[in-house]
Design a protein around this motif. Structure first.
Motif, short mmCIF file in Angstrom:
data_model
loop_
_atom_site.label_atom_id
_atom_site.label_comp_id
_atom_site.label_asym_id
_atom_site.label_seq_id
_atom_site.Cartn_x
_atom_site.Cartn_y
_atom_site.Cartn_z
N GLU A 293 6.43 4.53 -5.42
CA GLU A 293 6.58 3.15 -5.84
C GLU A 293 8.06 2.79 -5.95
OE1 GLU A 293 5.19 0.13 -9.44
OE2 GLU A 293 4.24 2.09 -9.22
N GLY B 50 -4.66 -1.54 -4.32
CA GLY B 50 -3.78 -1.83 -5.44
C GLY B 50 -4.34 -1.34 -6.75
N THR C 253 0.85 -1.19 0.00
CA THR C 253 0.00 0.00 0.00
C THR C 253 0.89 1.24 0.00
OG1 THR C 253 -0.15 -0.04 2.42
CG2 THR C 253 -1.91 -1.12 1.20
N GLY C 254 0.44 2.29 -0.66
CA GLY C 254 1.26 3.49 -0.83
C GLY C 254 1.19 4.45 0.33
N PRO D 185 3.33 -2.10 -5.23
CA PRO D 185 1.86 -2.01 -5.28
C PRO D 185 1.20 -3.37 -5.51
CG PRO D 185 2.88 -0.31 -6.63
CD PRO D 185 3.97 -1.26 -6.24
#
Length: 267
Positions: A54, A177, A14-15, A82
Protein backbone atom coordinates in the motif's frame (compact mmCIF):
# COMPACT_ATOMS: atom_id res chain seq x y z
CA UNK A 1 13.19 -1.97 -21.45
CA UNK A 2 9.95 0.01 -21.24
CA UNK A 3 6.79 -0.41 -19.21
CA UNK A 4 3.54 -0.15 -21.14
CA UNK A 5 0.93 -0.91 -18.45
CA UNK A 6 0.34 0.23 -15.82
CA UNK A 7 2.08 3.43 -16.79
CA UNK A 8 4.97 4.82 -14.76
CA UNK A 9 3.82 7.09 -11.91
CA UNK A 10 0.24 5.83 -12.18
CA UNK A 11 -2.10 4.81 -9.36
CA UNK A 12 -4.02 1.55 -9.02
CA UNK A 13 -6.65 0.39 -6.54
CA UNK A 14 -5.81 -3.33 -6.52
CA UNK A 15 -2.83 -4.84 -4.70
CA UNK A 16 -2.02 -7.44 -7.37
CA UNK A 17 -1.36 -6.25 -10.91
CA UNK A 18 -0.06 -7.41 -14.28
CA UNK A 19 2.86 -5.40 -15.69
CA UNK A 20 3.58 -5.42 -19.42
CA UNK A 21 6.35 -3.83 -21.45
CA UNK A 22 8.76 -4.06 -24.37
CA UNK A 23 12.37 -5.21 -24.57
CA UNK A 24 15.05 -6.25 -27.02
CA UNK A 25 14.99 -9.81 -28.27
CA UNK A 26 16.99 -12.45 -26.38
CA UNK A 27 16.93 -10.61 -23.08
CA UNK A 28 15.49 -11.29 -19.66
CA UNK A 29 13.75 -8.81 -17.33
CA UNK A 30 14.93 -8.24 -13.76
CA UNK A 31 12.97 -6.35 -11.10
CA UNK A 32 15.06 -5.15 -8.15
CA UNK A 33 17.75 -7.60 -9.21
CA UNK A 34 15.44 -10.63 -9.39
CA UNK A 35 14.73 -12.23 -12.74
CA UNK A 36 10.99 -12.11 -13.35
CA UNK A 37 10.95 -12.82 -17.11
CA UNK A 38 13.27 -15.45 -18.58
CA UNK A 39 15.48 -14.74 -21.58
CA UNK A 40 13.49 -15.29 -24.76
CA UNK A 41 13.24 -14.13 -28.35
CA UNK A 42 10.16 -12.00 -27.73
CA UNK A 43 10.15 -8.24 -27.80
CA UNK A 44 7.33 -7.98 -25.26
CA UNK A 45 7.19 -9.13 -21.65
CA UNK A 46 4.55 -9.74 -18.99
CA UNK A 47 4.74 -10.19 -15.22
CA UNK A 48 1.48 -11.54 -13.77
CA UNK A 49 0.32 -11.43 -10.13
CA UNK A 50 2.81 -8.73 -9.19
CA UNK A 51 2.12 -7.80 -5.56
CA UNK A 52 2.22 -4.18 -4.43
CA UNK A 53 2.48 -2.70 -0.96
CA UNK A 54 0.00 0.00 0.00
CA UNK A 55 1.27 3.46 -0.93
CA UNK A 56 4.15 4.34 -3.27
CA UNK A 57 6.08 1.40 -4.76
CA UNK A 58 9.42 2.05 -6.48
CA UNK A 59 11.19 -0.62 -8.54
CA UNK A 60 14.33 -0.87 -10.66
CA UNK A 61 13.66 -2.72 -13.94
CA UNK A 62 16.39 -3.69 -16.39
CA UNK A 63 17.04 -6.13 -19.22
CA UNK A 64 19.99 -8.57 -19.40
CA UNK A 65 21.26 -10.59 -22.35
CA UNK A 66 22.94 -14.01 -22.43
CA UNK A 67 26.34 -12.35 -21.94
CA UNK A 68 25.09 -10.70 -18.74
CA UNK A 69 25.17 -7.30 -20.35
CA UNK A 70 22.60 -5.12 -18.64
CA UNK A 71 20.57 -2.20 -19.90
CA UNK A 72 20.22 1.07 -18.08
CA UNK A 73 17.80 0.52 -15.20
CA UNK A 74 14.33 1.98 -15.50
CA UNK A 75 12.92 3.42 -12.29
CA UNK A 76 9.29 2.32 -12.14
CA UNK A 77 6.99 4.04 -9.68
CA UNK A 78 3.39 3.05 -9.03
CA UNK A 79 1.04 3.89 -6.17
CA UNK A 80 -1.34 1.37 -4.67
CA UNK A 81 -4.33 3.23 -3.29
CA UNK A 82 -6.68 0.50 -2.05
CA UNK A 83 -10.30 0.76 -3.10
CA UNK A 84 -12.37 1.95 -0.15
CA UNK A 85 -16.02 0.97 0.25
CA UNK A 86 -18.12 2.96 2.70
CA UNK A 87 -21.47 4.56 3.49
CA UNK A 88 -21.97 8.22 2.59
CA UNK A 89 -23.08 9.03 6.12
CA UNK A 90 -22.99 7.35 9.53
CA UNK A 91 -26.45 8.39 10.70
CA UNK A 92 -29.87 9.40 9.48
CA UNK A 93 -32.87 10.53 11.49
CA UNK A 94 -36.26 10.24 9.84
CA UNK A 95 -39.86 10.66 10.94
CA UNK A 96 -41.95 7.51 10.76
CA UNK A 97 -44.17 9.21 8.17
CA UNK A 98 -41.19 9.89 5.87
CA UNK A 99 -42.17 7.13 3.44
CA UNK A 100 -38.91 6.27 1.65
CA UNK A 101 -35.43 6.13 3.18
CA UNK A 102 -32.37 5.96 0.91
CA UNK A 103 -28.95 4.58 1.86
CA UNK A 104 -25.93 5.42 -0.33
CA UNK A 105 -22.85 3.21 -0.69
CA UNK A 106 -19.74 4.84 -2.14
CA UNK A 107 -16.40 3.82 -3.65
CA UNK A 108 -13.19 5.83 -3.37
CA UNK A 109 -12.46 5.31 -7.08
CA UNK A 110 -13.89 3.75 -10.22
CA UNK A 111 -12.92 0.14 -10.92
CA UNK A 112 -13.25 -2.00 -14.03
CA UNK A 113 -15.40 -4.65 -12.38
CA UNK A 114 -18.59 -4.89 -10.34
CA UNK A 115 -17.96 -4.31 -6.64
CA UNK A 116 -20.13 -6.49 -4.41
CA UNK A 117 -20.32 -6.10 -0.63
CA UNK A 118 -22.69 -7.84 1.75
CA UNK A 119 -24.46 -6.04 4.56
CA UNK A 120 -26.43 -7.08 7.62
CA UNK A 121 -29.50 -5.39 9.06
CA UNK A 122 -29.98 -5.12 12.82
CA UNK A 123 -31.45 -2.56 15.22
CA UNK A 124 -34.48 -2.18 17.46
CA UNK A 125 -36.98 -1.69 14.61
CA UNK A 126 -38.87 -4.68 13.23
CA UNK A 127 -38.97 -5.42 9.51
CA UNK A 128 -41.47 -7.35 7.42
CA UNK A 129 -43.86 -4.42 7.30
CA UNK A 130 -44.01 -3.62 11.00
CA UNK A 131 -41.57 -0.71 11.20
CA UNK A 132 -40.04 -0.92 7.71
CA UNK A 133 -40.36 -2.90 4.49
CA UNK A 134 -38.21 -3.84 1.48
CA UNK A 135 -35.01 -4.23 3.50
CA UNK A 136 -33.21 -7.35 4.73
CA UNK A 137 -29.63 -8.53 5.02
CA UNK A 138 -28.32 -8.80 1.47
CA UNK A 139 -25.63 -7.09 -0.65
CA UNK A 140 -24.87 -3.93 -2.60
CA UNK A 141 -23.54 -4.16 -6.14
CA UNK A 142 -21.76 -1.14 -7.60
CA UNK A 143 -21.64 -1.66 -11.38
CA UNK A 144 -18.43 -1.32 -13.34
CA UNK A 145 -17.43 2.30 -13.85
CA UNK A 146 -19.70 3.75 -11.15
CA UNK A 147 -18.76 5.41 -7.87
CA UNK A 148 -21.95 4.86 -5.88
CA UNK A 149 -25.18 2.94 -5.60
CA UNK A 150 -28.31 3.49 -3.50
CA UNK A 151 -30.77 1.21 -1.77
CA UNK A 152 -34.17 2.39 -0.58
CA UNK A 153 -36.67 1.01 1.90
CA UNK A 154 -40.05 2.13 3.19
CA UNK A 155 -41.05 3.30 6.66
CA UNK A 156 -44.84 3.04 7.09
CA UNK A 157 -46.63 5.62 9.21
CA UNK A 158 -47.99 3.60 12.11
CA UNK A 159 -50.41 5.19 14.55
CA UNK A 160 -49.17 3.83 17.85
CA UNK A 161 -47.08 5.65 20.45
CA UNK A 162 -43.70 3.93 20.82
CA UNK A 163 -40.04 4.65 21.45
CA UNK A 164 -37.80 5.87 18.64
CA UNK A 165 -36.36 2.82 16.86
CA UNK A 166 -33.23 2.10 14.84
CA UNK A 167 -32.32 0.29 11.64
CA UNK A 168 -28.57 -0.50 11.53
CA UNK A 169 -26.73 -1.53 8.34
CA UNK A 170 -23.23 -2.99 8.69
CA UNK A 171 -20.94 -3.66 5.73
CA UNK A 172 -19.05 -6.91 5.26
CA UNK A 173 -15.93 -7.54 3.15
CA UNK A 174 -16.21 -6.54 -0.53
CA UNK A 175 -14.90 -8.59 -3.42
CA UNK A 176 -12.56 -5.67 -4.26
CA UNK A 177 -10.86 -3.30 -1.86
CA UNK A 178 -11.89 -2.99 1.75
CA UNK A 179 -14.81 -1.69 3.78
CA UNK A 180 -13.26 1.18 5.68
CA UNK A 181 -14.30 4.48 7.23
CA UNK A 182 -18.07 4.61 7.65
CA UNK A 183 -18.99 0.92 7.54
CA UNK A 184 -22.02 1.19 9.86
CA UNK A 185 -25.04 3.39 9.20
CA UNK A 186 -27.72 3.89 11.83
CA UNK A 187 -31.13 5.15 10.75
CA UNK A 188 -33.28 6.37 13.64
CA UNK A 189 -37.03 6.25 13.05
CA UNK A 190 -38.51 9.03 15.18
CA UNK A 191 -41.98 8.30 16.53
CA UNK A 192 -44.58 11.01 15.85
CA UNK A 193 -47.44 9.68 17.98
CA UNK A 194 -48.36 10.57 21.59
CA UNK A 195 -50.41 8.30 23.82
CA UNK A 196 -53.36 10.03 25.42
CA UNK A 197 -57.10 10.22 25.97
CA UNK A 198 -59.50 12.87 24.74
CA UNK A 199 -62.67 13.36 26.80
CA UNK A 200 -65.44 15.53 25.38
CA UNK A 201 -67.43 18.08 27.29
CA UNK A 202 -70.53 16.63 28.92
CA UNK A 203 -73.73 16.94 26.96
CA UNK A 204 -77.01 17.44 28.79
CA UNK A 205 -77.86 17.49 32.48
CA UNK A 206 -78.83 14.73 34.87
CA UNK A 207 -81.93 14.89 37.04
CA UNK A 208 -82.98 13.08 40.19
CA UNK A 209 -85.80 11.57 38.18
CA UNK A 210 -83.32 9.62 36.06
CA UNK A 211 -82.35 12.22 33.50
CA UNK A 212 -79.13 11.49 31.66
CA UNK A 213 -76.09 13.27 30.31
CA UNK A 214 -73.37 11.90 28.03
CA UNK A 215 -69.70 12.38 27.19
CA UNK A 216 -67.34 10.61 24.82
CA UNK A 217 -63.88 9.15 25.17
CA UNK A 218 -61.36 8.44 22.39
CA UNK A 219 -57.63 7.64 22.26
CA UNK A 220 -55.03 9.84 20.55
CA UNK A 221 -52.86 6.92 19.36
CA UNK A 222 -53.27 3.28 18.39
CA UNK A 223 -52.76 0.78 21.25
CA UNK A 224 -50.95 -2.53 20.90
CA UNK A 225 -52.91 -4.69 21.15
CA UNK A 226 -55.59 -2.95 23.27
CA UNK A 227 -56.09 -0.46 26.11
CA UNK A 228 -58.74 -0.35 28.85
CA UNK A 229 -59.86 2.69 30.81
CA UNK A 230 -61.59 2.20 34.15
CA UNK A 231 -64.50 4.53 34.93
CA UNK A 232 -66.24 5.29 38.20
CA UNK A 233 -68.60 7.81 39.68
CA UNK A 234 -67.26 10.08 42.39
CA UNK A 235 -70.66 9.91 44.09
CA UNK A 236 -73.01 7.09 43.19
CA UNK A 237 -75.78 8.65 45.30
CA UNK A 238 -75.89 11.49 42.77
CA UNK A 239 -75.13 9.73 39.48
CA UNK A 240 -74.14 6.39 37.98
CA UNK A 241 -72.27 5.47 34.83
CA UNK A 242 -73.50 3.23 32.01
CA UNK A 243 -70.17 1.29 31.94
CA UNK A 244 -67.38 0.65 34.39
CA UNK A 245 -64.66 0.51 31.74
CA UNK A 246 -63.96 1.19 28.09
CA UNK A 247 -61.78 -1.01 25.88
CA UNK A 248 -60.07 0.27 22.76
CA UNK A 249 -58.40 -2.01 20.25
CA UNK A 250 -56.03 -1.38 17.36
CA UNK A 251 -59.04 -1.20 15.05
CA UNK A 252 -61.45 1.06 17.02
CA UNK A 253 -59.03 3.28 18.97
CA UNK A 254 -59.96 6.40 17.00
CA UNK A 255 -63.73 5.87 17.30
CA UNK A 256 -65.25 7.79 20.21
CA UNK A 257 -67.17 5.71 22.76
CA UNK A 258 -70.10 7.21 24.59
CA UNK A 259 -70.60 7.06 28.37
CA UNK A 260 -74.00 7.84 29.84
CA UNK A 261 -74.40 9.41 33.28
CA UNK A 262 -77.78 8.79 34.92
CA UNK A 263 -79.05 10.95 37.77
CA UNK A 264 -80.07 9.30 41.07
CA UNK A 265 -82.83 10.41 43.42
CA UNK A 266 -81.03 11.11 46.72
CA UNK A 267 -84.12 11.65 48.82
Amino acid sequence: PTVVTPAVDSSVNTGTITITGTKETNTSILVNGVERVANDALTTWTISNFVLAEGLNTFSILAKDFSSNSSTALTYKITYDPLKVYFSTATQSVAENVGTVTVTLQLSSVVTADVVVAYTVTGTATGNGTDYTNLASSSFTVPTGQLAVTKSFTVPNDLGDEDDETVILTLGTPNYGASTGIIVQTITIVDDDTAGVTVSAISGNTTESGGTATFTVVLTSQPTPSASIALSSSDTTEGTLSVSSLTFTSSNWNTAQTVTVTGVDDT
